[in-house]
Design an enzyme around this catalytic site. Structure first.
Site, mmCIF file in Angstrom:
data_model
loop_
_atom_site.group_PDB
_atom_site.id
_atom_site.type_symbol
_atom_site.label_atom_id
_atom_site.label_comp_id
_atom_site.label_asym_id
_atom_site.label_seq_id
_atom_site.Cartn_x
_atom_site.Cartn_y
_atom_site.Cartn_z
ATOM 1 N N GLU A 192 -8.362 3.420 5.932
ATOM 2 C CA GLU A 192 -7.791 1.899 5.283
ATOM 3 C C GLU A 192 -7.878 0.482 5.953
ATOM 4 O OE1 GLU A 192 -4.071 3.548 3.835
ATOM 5 O OE2 GLU A 192 -4.796 4.472 2.172
ATOM 6 N N GLU A 384 -8.015 10.572 -0.051
ATOM 7 C CA GLU A 384 -7.088 10.457 -0.121
ATOM 8 C C GLU A 384 -6.426 10.253 -1.533
ATOM 9 O OE1 GLU A 384 -4.306 8.637 2.536
ATOM 10 O OE2 GLU A 384 -5.259 8.872 4.478
HETATM 11 C C1 BG6 Z 1 -2.286 6.704 3.715
HETATM 12 C C2 BG6 Z 1 -2.399 6.976 4.781
HETATM 13 O O1 BG6 Z 1 -1.789 5.289 3.255
HETATM 14 O O2 BG6 Z 1 -1.440 6.871 2.338
HETATM 15 C C3 BG6 Z 1 -2.115 8.007 5.193
HETATM 16 O O3 BG6 Z 1 -3.391 6.892 4.599
HETATM 17 C C4 BG6 Z 1 -0.819 8.913 4.649
HETATM 18 O O4 BG6 Z 1 -2.209 7.901 6.432
HETATM 19 C C5 BG6 Z 1 -0.940 8.659 2.997
HETATM 20 O O5 BG6 Z 1 0.280 9.460 4.765
HETATM 21 C C6 BG6 Z 1 0.599 8.851 2.456
HETATM 22 O O6 BG6 Z 1 1.329 7.604 2.560
HETATM 23 P P1 BG6 Z 1 3.046 7.963 3.377
HETATM 24 O O7 BG6 Z 1 3.529 6.978 3.628
HETATM 25 O O8 BG6 Z 1 3.666 9.122 2.399
HETATM 26 O O9 BG6 Z 1 2.453 9.447 4.072
#
Ligand code: BG6
Length: 486
Positions: A192, A384
């Site tokens: 990201e 993701e």
């Molecule tokens: C992304 C990141 O922004 O979202 C991850 O690359 C992160 O590291 C994921 O865990 C989900 O966000 P969160 O804050 O729910 O863990």
């Protein structure tokens, strides 16, 4: 008649994604140095006000290092993947994973970031993890930097704000490319990468609290990361000839909240600010729309001779991105706001939200895939996507997470539509296939996994792993190559 592509390609890379600082633990074992993530303390929800920031200040770091802060640091412990990786990988294999996305902890390999020789025990750990994955035919997909910078680089150089960090990073990249050249083919440079502009500490170990113009520091740091990413891409291609290197964007697709042309322009601007990061990686040049933003914010990117050529010559092989939600933009200050992944927006009345207020928008994923593919004409990889939710363990130990299945099913359906639209999609790694520490809140109770981990927000629990209903569902999805989503 032209035949429509239907269904996922034969070699589609199904799997899951994690980050070292959210799973590994063992933050001070076997020679690992401290990283920026090790300084992030847990703040209970009741104490997280509107001004809650992910950025840690120098003053806080000094107090933590002096032992004056009485708090938990969940990212130091993760879910102890360091000692459970064999068990966890066996469960991924049982689900039929074709790939597993993980990140290397830079400070495990170069404890201070600027060391000349690597820490052999750190390198050996990842050798064992890769061997375990390959034993099951799971292709590792490796991120070089996922929200952790060796702390020493922050303290000594102010992280990525300093150009010298490029050299330390390329030394690290070269070391791991050489070491793992026969084990890892798919690489991502910065997780990201746009987050450097939203949370400079998280994205690049940069402390901006005393800066006259914090944006100047953030975008200068981004320039250094672009160069480091391009140089790492070059090295990777030289050292591992069959490798593929991608950039990684937190894609924040922004809709205009209304058809008021001012809202449309605002949404376009937000999208440009987001896509700037993939533009540089894929096209190898700074887009012209940034000139006005830089001028109006007194930002002057310091470039050296040769920088433009480096960016131009070493563009990425594919674009990877995270997708959790869409956002909406309006010029009107009033209106309900929604939470989000580093950035919120105004509420979209057509969308439901997660337990954490993130808007759920599967069709936005189809839109995003089409949009990115039209813009870059490069293969895409969703690295993701997932639903952070509270799970309940029943008396018999079962966990019925139909809400998670529903979220994932709807997104996978839209991926299929995008493939029909003509998008070249390489793979899909859902976020947190095993419950892990949240990046934004350091909570354990924000769970994404198919595999439950017995640990609470306070760090209590046995760390026992167990299967949720979604475990068998995802196994079926993979076995049918995305055909059976029921
Ligand atoms: C992304 C990141 O922004 O979202 C991850 O690359 C992160 O590291 C994921 O865990 C989900 O966000 P969160 O804050 O729910 O863990």
């Amino acid at each position: 008649m032209t035949e429509l592509k239907s269904g996922f390609p034969k070699n589609f890379l199904w799997g899951g994604a994690t980050a070292a600082n959210q799973v590994e633990g063992a933050y001070d074992l076997d020679g690992k140095g401290l990283s920026t993530a090790d300084m992030v303390k847990f703040v209970p929800k009741s104490e997280r006000g509107n001004d809650f920031s992910l950025d840690v200040t120098k003053k806080e770091i000094d107090a933590i290092l002096a032992g004056e802060v009485d708090a938990r640091f969940p990212k130091r412990d993760g879910i102890d993947f360091y000692h459970h990786y064999k068990e966890d990988i066996a469960l991924f294999a049982e689900m039929g994973f074709k790939t597993f996305r993980l990140s290397l902890n830079w400070a495990r390999i170069f404890p201070n970031g600027d060391d000349t020789t690597p820490n052999e025990k750190g390198l050996a750990f990842y050798d064992s993890v890769f061997d375990e994955l390959l034993k099951y035919g799971i292709e590792p997909l490796v991120t070089l930097s996922h929200y952790e910078t060796p702390l020493n680089l922050t303290l000594k150089y102010n992280g990525w704000a300093d150009r010298r960090v490029i050299g330390f990073f390329t030394h690290y990249a070269e070391t791991v490319f050489k070491r793992y050249q026969n084990k890892v083919k798919y690489w991502l440079t910065f997780n990201e990468i746009n987050v450097i502009s939203l949370s400079p500490y998280t994205g690049g170990g940069v402390l901006v609290e005393n800066a006259e113009n914090p944006l100047q520091l953030s975008y200068q740091a981004a320039h250094h990361q672009f160069l480091a990413s391009a140089l790492a891409t070059k090295l990777c291609h030289e050292i591992i000839p069959n490798s593929q290197v991608g950039c990684m964007l937190a894609r924040m697709a922004t809709y205009p909240a209304t058809n008021n042309p001012d809202d449309v322009l605002k949404a376009q601007h937000e999208n440009q600010m987001n896509l700037f990061f993939t533009d540089v990686h894929a096209r190898g040049t700074y887009p012209t729309f940034m000139n006005r933003f830089f001028a109006e914010n007194n930002i002057v990117i310091k470039k050296e001779t040769g920088d433009d050529e480096i960016l131009k010559e070493h563009t990425v092989d594919f674009i990877s991105f995270s997708y959790y939600m869409s956002l909406s933009a309006t010029v009107k200050p009033e209106g309900d706001r929604t939470a989000g992944n580093f950035m919120g927006g105004v509420k979209n009345e057509y969308l439901e939200t997660s337990d954490w207020g993130w808007q759920i928008d599967p069709k936005g994923l189809r839109f995003t895939l089409n949009d990115l593919y039209t813009r870059y004409n490069l293969p895409l990889f969703i690295v993701e996507n997932g639903l952070g939710a509270y799970d309940t363990v029943e008396d018999d130990g079962s966990i019925h997470d139909d809400y998670r299945i529903d979220y994932l099913r709807k997104h996978i359906e839209q991926m299929k539509e995008a493939i029909k639209d003509g998008v070249d999609l390489m793979g899909y790694t859902s976020w947190g296939p095993i419950d892990l520490i949240s990046a934004s809140t350091s909570e354990m109770s924000k769970r994404y996994g198919f595999i439950y981990v017995d640990q609470d927000d306070e760090g209590n629990g046995t760390l026992k792993r167990s299967k949720k209903d979604s475990f068998n569902w995802y196994k079926k999805v993979i076995a049918s190559n995305g055909e059976d989503l029921a």
